[in-house]
Design an enzyme around this catalytic site. Structure first.
Site, PDB file in Angstrom:
ATOM      1  N   ASP A   1      -3.136   0.636   0.650  1.00  0.00           N
ATOM      2  CA  ASP A   1      -2.794   0.630   2.066  1.00  0.00           C
ATOM      3  C   ASP A   1      -3.958   0.148   2.939  1.00  0.00           C
ATOM      4  O   ASP A   1      -5.108   0.521   2.711  1.00  0.00           O
ATOM      5  CB  ASP A   1      -2.418   2.067   2.458  1.00  0.00           C
ATOM      6  CG  ASP A   1      -2.043   2.203   3.904  1.00  0.00           C
ATOM      7  OD1 ASP A   1      -1.005   1.653   4.291  1.00  0.00           O
ATOM      8  OD2 ASP A   1      -2.808   2.839   4.657  1.00  0.00           O
TER       9      ASP A   1
ATOM     10  N   GLU B   1      -1.891  -4.388   0.462  1.00  0.00           N
ATOM     11  CA  GLU B   1      -1.238  -4.497   1.765  1.00  0.00           C
ATOM     12  C   GLU B   1      -2.297  -5.033   2.728  1.00  0.00           C
ATOM     13  O   GLU B   1      -3.163  -4.293   3.195  1.00  0.00           O
ATOM     14  CB  GLU B   1      -0.727  -3.144   2.251  1.00  0.00           C
ATOM     15  CG  GLU B   1       0.167  -3.289   3.471  1.00  0.00           C
ATOM     16  CD  GLU B   1      -0.303  -2.558   4.731  1.00  0.00           C
ATOM     17  OE1 GLU B   1       0.373  -2.680   5.756  1.00  0.00           O
ATOM     18  OE2 GLU B   1      -1.350  -1.884   4.702  1.00  0.00           O
TER      19      GLU B   1
HETATM   20  C1  GLC Z   1      -0.446   0.579   6.689  1.00  0.00           C
HETATM   21  C2  GLC Z   1       0.890   1.252   6.741  1.00  0.00           C
HETATM   22  C3  GLC Z   1       1.153   1.696   8.136  1.00  0.00           C
HETATM   23  C4  GLC Z   1       0.068   2.638   8.585  1.00  0.00           C
HETATM   24  C5  GLC Z   1      -1.317   2.054   8.365  1.00  0.00           C
HETATM   25  C6  GLC Z   1      -2.385   3.103   8.431  1.00  0.00           C
HETATM   26  O1  GLC Z   1      -0.478  -0.585   7.427  1.00  0.00           O
HETATM   27  O2  GLC Z   1       1.884   0.410   6.269  1.00  0.00           O
HETATM   28  O3  GLC Z   1       2.415   2.289   8.251  1.00  0.00           O
HETATM   29  O4  GLC Z   1       0.233   2.938   9.935  1.00  0.00           O
HETATM   30  O5  GLC Z   1      -1.447   1.453   7.099  1.00  0.00           O
HETATM   31  O6  GLC Z   1      -2.372   3.902   7.286  1.00  0.00           O
END
Ligand code: GLC
Length: 629
Positions: free
Chosen positions: A269, A311
């Protein structure tokens, strides 16, 4: 294989992997920490890896071995279809989710990403992304033992479970943060804590804001310890300090323990923010890549059957780097979200002009062959328009006015808009940020249903199917977001639920227990999507290692994707316009000969020539003399 022989084979393999990946580990650690610290951290990680391997179950070790060998491409196969959901919003809890296995199988799902599973802080938790305990689950879902049993049941059903590994930050309620707050220096070093605003102010001159409207600034004052804490996201999400190797080792320990519970894919993440360095923007830094190389090498030693997924919500030119690049190519994540392609598809749909998208996608570095993109139309987050821009002003970069138009279009604010959605993180006087809404609402179904306009409903169904069809033909795992398979609409009551003030809850509705009735447009979407998925799974040309090129058809509304496997060729034509469109018949005959077949099952019944496309139609054309295999 008897257990003893099995254990010997597993142990031999572990030794071989340790020898093989040790070099990667030391190169990356040396970059991060230099010597002698890097060497000491390496020794710590190797002993942690040994412990984790020793406590890994025989079933999972067998899976590792199979994936190291004959299933090495398990996440690249055309059969691989992803789905993501909040377990509580889809099925109540883990038990409810288990009951959904037949449904997911009927849709062809082989990979399931569960959001908001690990123990989040109480109250607002950024949709579960503020973790208070990585080794426990949210009480409403079930226990971590229940989760482990669930991973095994899903595996039996041919579905690999994916969880988020929120490694950039913990909740301020995590034990480390609590001890830091209480004044323990060792734990204050787990975070970035400052006695005054001097350094935070210096950093702020270089940093962006992720949530400028709901959580402005990147630092939060914590009264209990009289310190300013680095908080990229919400004030209760404290950024971890990977300059301190103890943090890296402790997080790897969590990662291995979760892998040993049977999690097969980890979504890393907010990966772009992991390393901070003064004098920089603190995004996509080389050290962040080194950190991911450590994760990958360490995981390859312990559990090679587990894949890491990046991500990276970043400008398009950065995202392929999360597979590793230059001398580290293929040494970071095996999977990465194509965050730019997602936004780009919505650009095509709004503008009926695929030109900029094709230019953008063709300009990006190709992914390494043994990796897969994750392609998706929607997820639990907003559509981030900044992914379509390049800070260096590359010629594929979309101009501000186009992105501003999209931002307004998907909030239903422009005259030509069919969409229902909301702007995300709108700050007075600032330009575009993100857009929220479910696939169907953004694609016009909500407005059409409200107006009881059958023709508009039909068009919105077609738009939705186009947004599902394109991810199916690209070089990655297509991922369906909870409810989008059956046309779920926006939930405007989201803010009435406790802790759901963040606008992204607009597209996180509770999924109805019942499937849509036959007369519901959602039913049409579901049935059609299911048949496209079924067909894709049977076509080896959709393996993600197969090359992909975009070609210019001379028609701005039509995206043309070519996949080439040995001497086979598949030409996908996607019409992003609400009008019938066509390409030159020669374009098709030159590539495929005169006898052409359309492999998209949605098109089998229609009698148009292959160069003609109905509104929002997506064709999968092959030469009909050959099997589409
Ligand atoms: C990622 C998640 C998102 C979250 C962020 C902080 O982008 O997909 O939903 O707000 O990380 O953890």
């Amino acid at each position: 294989m008897s257990t003893t022989i099995g254990q010997t084979a597993y142990a031999d393999r572990f030794q071989a992997r340790s020898a093989r990946f040790r070099e990667d580990l030391s190169v990356a650690l040396n970059m991060l920490y230099g010597e002698p610290v890097g060497g000491r951290v390496e020794a710590d990680i190797l002993s942690l890896a040994r412990e984790a391997f020793d406590s890994r179950s025989e079933e999972l070790k067998a899976l590792d071995l199979a994936r190291e060998d004959e299933l090495a491409d398990w996440f690249q196969r055309p059969e691989m279809i992803g789905y993501m959901c909040y377990p509580d919003r889809m099925a109540g809890n883990f038990e409810g989710l288990r009951e959904r296995i037949p449904y997911l199988r009927s849709l062809g799902i082989t990979y399931l990403h569960l959001l908001s599973v690990l123990k989040a802080r109480p109250g607002d938790s950024d949709g579960g992304f503020a973790i208070a305990d990585y080794l426990a689950t949210n009480d409403n879902l079930g226990t971590i033992d229940d989760l482990e049993a669930l991973t095994a049941d899903f595996r039996k059903a041919g579905i690999s479970l994916c969880l988020d590994f929120v490694f950039n930050h913990t909740a301020k309620e995590h034990e480390w943060a609590r001890r830091a707050k209480a004044g323990e220096k060792a734990y204050q070093d787990y975070y970035f804590m400052y006695p005054d605003r001097d350094l935070p102010d210096q950093y702020e001159t270089m940093l962006d804001q992720v949530f400028p409207a709901t959580a402005p600034g990147n630092f939060t004052y914590e009264e209990a310890c009289d310190k300013w804490v680095w908080t990229t996201f919400y004030p209760y999400q404290w950024d971890l300090n990977y300059h301190n190797p103890a943090v890296l080792v402790a997080m790897l320990d969590n990662l291995f323990k979760l892998a040993n519970r049977g999690v097969e894919v980890f979504r890393l993440d907010a990966a772009i923010y992991a390393w901070k360095e003064s004098g920089t923007h603190c995004r996509n830094l080389p050290q962040t890549h080194a950190l991911l190389q450590v994760f990958r090498a360490a995981m390859s030693i312990v559990a090679p059957g587990v894949a890491l997924k990046a991500e990276a919500v970043a400008g398009a030119r950065h995202i392929a780097k999360y597979f590793g690049f230059q001398e580290s190519e293929g040494k970071e994540c095996q999977l990465a979200y194509h965050t730019a392609a997602m936004a780009a598809l919505w650009d095509c749909l709004a503008t009926e002009d695929v030109g900029p998208t094709v230019k953008l996608l063709s300009s990006l570095p190709k992914k390494p062959p043994q990796t897969s993109w994750i392609y998706y139309a929607r997820c639990h987050d907003d559509i981030g328009w900044a992914t379509l821009q390049d800070s260096k002003g590359a010629d594929w970069s979309l101009p501000d006015d186009r992105l501003n138009h999209l931002w307004r279009f998907y909030a239903g604010e422009t005259e030509d808009s069919f969409a229902r959605g909301e702007k995300f993180q709108a700050v007075a006087g600032e330009a575009f940020a993100g857009s929220n809404g479910t696939l169907a609402s953004l694609a016009g179904l909500e407005a059409a249903v409200e107006n009881e306009d059958e023709a508009a409903i039909e068009i919105a169904v077609r738009r939705s199917l186009l947004m599902h069809a394109v991810p199916l033909v690209l070089d990655g795992i297509p991922l369906v977001y909870m409810g989008d398979e059956s046309g779920l609409l926006n939930d405007y009551d989201y803010a009435a639920e406790a802790n759901h003030h963040d606008g992204r809850w607009l597209h996180r509705p509770v999924m109805p227990a019942e499937h849509p009735g036959k007369s519901d447009p959602g039913h049409r979407i579901l049935v059609a999507l299911r048949s496209m998925i079924g067909r894709r799974k049977a076509m080896p040309i959709f393996h993600t290692s197969v090359s992909l090129d975009f070609i210019d058809t001379g028609n701005a509304a039509i995206m043309a994707v070519v996949r080439r496997r040995n001497d086979q060729l598949l030409l996908c034509l996607a019409n992003f316009s609400g009008q019938p469109q066509s390409v030159a018949p020669d374009l098709i005959s030159e590539m495929l000969g005169d006898s052409v077949r359309d492999e998209n099952p949605l098109n089998t019944a229609q009698g148009h020539a292959p160069h003609q496309l109905q509104p929002y139609q997506c064709r999968w054309l092959v030469a009909s003399r050959e099997e589409a295999s």
